[in-house]
Design an enzyme around this catalytic site. Structure first.
Site, PDB file in Angstrom:
ATOM      1  N   LYS A   1       0.859  -1.187   0.000  1.00 32.07           N
ATOM      2  CA  LYS A   1       0.000   0.000   0.000  1.00 32.07           C
ATOM      3  C   LYS A   1       0.889   1.228   0.000  1.00 32.07           C
ATOM      4  CE  LYS A   1      -4.499   0.870   0.320  1.00 32.07           C
ATOM      5  NZ  LYS A   1      -5.607   0.110  -0.212  1.00 32.07           N
TER       6      LYS A   1
ATOM      7  N   GLY B   1     -25.790   2.239   1.420  1.00 29.59           N
ATOM      8  CA  GLY B   1     -24.868   2.940   0.525  1.00 29.59           C
ATOM      9  C   GLY B   1     -25.004   2.435  -0.893  1.00 29.59           C
ATOM     10  N   VAL B   2     -25.556   3.294  -1.777  1.00 33.74           N
ATOM     11  CA  VAL B   2     -25.716   2.865  -3.168  1.00 33.74           C
ATOM     12  C   VAL B   2     -24.873   3.756  -4.078  1.00 33.74           C
ATOM     13  CG1 VAL B   2     -27.879   1.620  -2.943  1.00 33.74           C
ATOM     14  CG2 VAL B   2     -27.958   4.105  -3.257  1.00 33.74           C
ATOM     15  N   GLY B   3     -23.570   3.812  -3.766  1.00 34.65           N
ATOM     16  CA  GLY B   3     -22.613   4.515  -4.618  1.00 34.65           C
ATOM     17  C   GLY B   3     -22.191   3.580  -5.728  1.00 34.65           C
TER      18      GLY B   3
ATOM     19  N   VAL C   1     -20.327   0.672  -5.930  1.00 35.28           N
ATOM     20  CA  VAL C   1     -20.544  -0.767  -5.776  1.00 35.28           C
ATOM     21  C   VAL C   1     -21.988  -1.065  -5.376  1.00 35.28           C
ATOM     22  CG1 VAL C   1     -19.796  -2.873  -4.616  1.00 35.28           C
ATOM     23  CG2 VAL C   1     -18.148  -1.069  -5.053  1.00 35.28           C
TER      24      VAL C   1
HETATM   25  P1  NAD Z   1     -18.774   5.231  -3.156  1.00 38.17           P
HETATM   26  O1  NAD Z   1     -18.222   6.421  -2.477  1.00 38.17           O
HETATM   27  O2  NAD Z   1     -19.016   5.288  -4.630  1.00 38.17           O
HETATM   28  O3  NAD Z   1     -20.162   4.811  -2.470  1.00 38.17           O
HETATM   29  C1  NAD Z   1     -20.415   4.902  -1.095  1.00 38.17           C
HETATM   30  C2  NAD Z   1     -21.853   5.378  -0.943  1.00 38.17           C
HETATM   31  O4  NAD Z   1     -22.204   5.322   0.422  1.00 38.17           O
HETATM   32  C3  NAD Z   1     -22.067   6.820  -1.410  1.00 38.17           C
HETATM   33  O5  NAD Z   1     -23.183   6.874  -2.269  1.00 38.17           O
HETATM   34  C4  NAD Z   1     -22.306   7.576  -0.099  1.00 38.17           C
HETATM   35  O6  NAD Z   1     -23.192   8.674  -0.281  1.00 38.17           O
HETATM   36  C5  NAD Z   1     -22.915   6.497   0.747  1.00 38.17           C
HETATM   37  N1  NAD Z   1     -22.803   6.680   2.196  1.00 38.17           N
HETATM   38  C6  NAD Z   1     -21.771   7.181   2.927  1.00 38.17           C
HETATM   39  N2  NAD Z   1     -22.029   7.133   4.241  1.00 38.17           N
HETATM   40  C7  NAD Z   1     -23.252   6.570   4.357  1.00 38.17           C
HETATM   41  C8  NAD Z   1     -24.067   6.246   5.458  1.00 38.17           C
HETATM   42  N3  NAD Z   1     -23.703   6.488   6.720  1.00 38.17           N
HETATM   43  N4  NAD Z   1     -25.281   5.684   5.228  1.00 38.17           N
HETATM   44  C9  NAD Z   1     -25.664   5.437   3.968  1.00 38.17           C
HETATM   45  N5  NAD Z   1     -24.941   5.733   2.868  1.00 38.17           N
HETATM   46  C10 NAD Z   1     -23.744   6.283   3.067  1.00 38.17           C
HETATM   47  O7  NAD Z   1     -17.793   4.021  -2.793  1.00 38.17           O
HETATM   48  P2  NAD Z   1     -17.738   2.597  -3.497  1.00 38.17           P
HETATM   49  O8  NAD Z   1     -16.618   2.592  -4.487  1.00 38.17           O
HETATM   50  O9  NAD Z   1     -19.092   2.171  -3.920  1.00 38.17           O
HETATM   51  O10 NAD Z   1     -17.237   1.696  -2.283  1.00 38.17           O
HETATM   52  C11 NAD Z   1     -18.137   1.347  -1.222  1.00 38.17           C
HETATM   53  C12 NAD Z   1     -17.395   0.529  -0.175  1.00 38.17           C
HETATM   54  O11 NAD Z   1     -16.866  -0.646  -0.772  1.00 38.17           O
HETATM   55  C13 NAD Z   1     -16.195   1.257   0.446  1.00 38.17           C
HETATM   56  O12 NAD Z   1     -16.065   0.843   1.782  1.00 38.17           O
HETATM   57  C14 NAD Z   1     -15.015   0.725  -0.368  1.00 38.17           C
HETATM   58  O13 NAD Z   1     -13.809   0.782   0.372  1.00 38.17           O
HETATM   59  C15 NAD Z   1     -15.455  -0.705  -0.580  1.00 38.17           C
HETATM   60  N6  NAD Z   1     -14.855  -1.331  -1.758  1.00 38.17           N
HETATM   61  C16 NAD Z   1     -15.031  -0.795  -2.982  1.00 38.17           C
HETATM   62  C17 NAD Z   1     -14.467  -1.417  -4.092  1.00 38.17           C
HETATM   63  C18 NAD Z   1     -14.689  -0.875  -5.475  1.00 38.17           C
HETATM   64  O14 NAD Z   1     -14.464  -1.622  -6.449  1.00 38.17           O
HETATM   65  N7  NAD Z   1     -15.143   0.357  -5.644  1.00 38.17           N
HETATM   66  C19 NAD Z   1     -13.708  -2.592  -3.925  1.00 38.17           C
HETATM   67  C20 NAD Z   1     -13.561  -3.134  -2.640  1.00 38.17           C
HETATM   68  C21 NAD Z   1     -14.139  -2.488  -1.558  1.00 38.17           C
END
Ligand code: NAD
Length: 355
Positions: free
Chosen positions: A80, A187-189, A191
């Protein structure tokens, strides 16, 4: 801070410090293990209160990458990088040129590690930064799809989580299909939204939330999902709770209030403490270890080593079903919480020296 003591506790390894006066680079690369192959791990950029905080962050994150790669049976170790954010980063005054200079200097630092550490995106960095790094070193992954790279990892992360949920549904809940299964997605970002679509397509019933009201409303309209406020999702009565927001959602005090039968989601570091994991186990709520179920993104980016092939990345990600099934079976056999079993598997794979 006792740096060597920290390293020996985590079973290390190497810690490299890179500084470049002209660009303001102050970066640390932790290489936890290269026993299975070159260490892969993202570079994150953020402000740290102290240098000790940065060292703490990078060493723990690199160890987690070793475990994630090992459990996914990838021929890679864990590493990392953290870049200590220079003052004014992300303000207009900082400017694109300064950012480019910063990431070029970082790229030269990574290049000096001769491929034992290979970097990619993490929080605060993106594909554009990786493109800058690529101008000075080949030891970088995460090119955009247009440039022949693996592109956005989120769809494959979501696919892997769906496969993990299928394993939990079958072996823990006794449901061989997801039809009618009620999943609550926090959380519907990136992933979370892909996951919700995967689940909907498989016939699951969805309750979703997000702190962004527009985002959750749009997805609910698309999928016909029920929406709840963010503070209600964790206590929603459901079959499976899928944390897909920030880490640390599961605390010891929350566990007695959960109304799900299993937790299986994408977020990193879902268990705030080891006690939270033990409390889940004591309540009979199955917890799918985060780094085992969310490895699809790493599997995707690691495919760039062999020349990116989307179908192969997909194929390997589907195997997360088997990974989670194995963890469930062994957790039962050894009467041990699943997150402890995942750590054991990772340690065994690394000790055997073979993915
Ligand atoms: P992202 O920022 O696109 O999505 C996160 C979502 O969660 C956002 O829409 C945000 O508004 C929402 N959010 C934040 N706090 C919240 C809460 N308290 N209640 C409800 N919603 C909330 O991130 P992502 O890329 O979708 O990743 C999500 C998680 O998965 C993270 O923990 C990340 O480390 C993990 N992850 C992601 C990947 C990847 O491929 N993107 C891979 C492994 C792990």
């Amino acid at each position: 801070m006792e740096i060597f003591e920290t390293l020996s506790q985590l079973g290390y390894g190497e810690l490299h410090f890179g500084r470049d006066e002209a660009s303001g680079l102050r970066a640390i690369v932790a290489i936890h293990s290269t026993r299975l192959g070159p260490a892969i791990g993202g570079s994150r950029i953020r402000a740290y209160a102290t240098e000790a905080d940065a060292i703490d962050d990078v060493t723990r994150l690199a160890q987690a990458m070793t475990y994630k790669a090992a459990v996914a049976r990838l021929p890679h170790g864990g590493g990392k990088a953290v870049l200590i954010a220079p003052p004014g980063l992300n303000t207009p005054a900082f400017g694109a040129d300064k950012r480019t200079a910063l990431f070029r200097a970082f790229g030269r630092f990574v290049d000096g590690l001769a491929g034992r550490y290979v970097t990619t995106e993490d929080s605060g960095t993106g594909a554009a930064d990786m493109d800058v790094i690529r101008t000075v070193t080949k030891h970088v992954l995460g090119a955009s799809a247009e440039k022949g790279g693996s592109g956005d990892p989120s769809p494959l992360t979501a696919l892997g989580v769906r496969r993990g949920i299928e394993a939990v549904a079958e072996h823990v809940l006794g449901k061989p299909a997801l039809t009618g299964l009620h999943v609550a997605v926090q959380g519907v970002g990136h992933v979370g939204a892909y996951l919700a679509r995967e689940l909907k397509q498989a016939g699951a019933r969805l309750t979703i939330t997000d702190v962004d009201p527009a985002r959750r409303a749009a997805l609910a309209a698309e999928l016909g999902a029920t929406v709840v406020e963010p503070d209600a999702i964790l206590e929603t009565e459901c079959d499976i709770l899928a944390p897909c927001a920030l880490g640390g959602a599961l605390t010891e005090s929350l566990v007695p209030r959960l109304r799900c039968r299993a937790v299986a989601g994408a977020a990193n570091n879902q268990l705030r403490t080891a006690e939270a994991g033990r409390a889940l186990y004591a309540r009979g709520i199955f917890y799918a270890p985060d780094y085992a179920i969310n490895a699809g993104g790493l599997i995707n980016v690691a495919e760039e080593f062999a020349g990116y092939d989307k179908d192969r990345a997909r194929e390997k990600t589907l195997a997360i079903y088997d990974t989670i099934s194995d963890i469930i079976a062994r957790s039962r056999r050894e009467n041990t919480p699943p997150e402890v079993i995942a750590d054991r598997i990772a340690q065994e794979v690394v000790a055997n020296g073979r993915a």
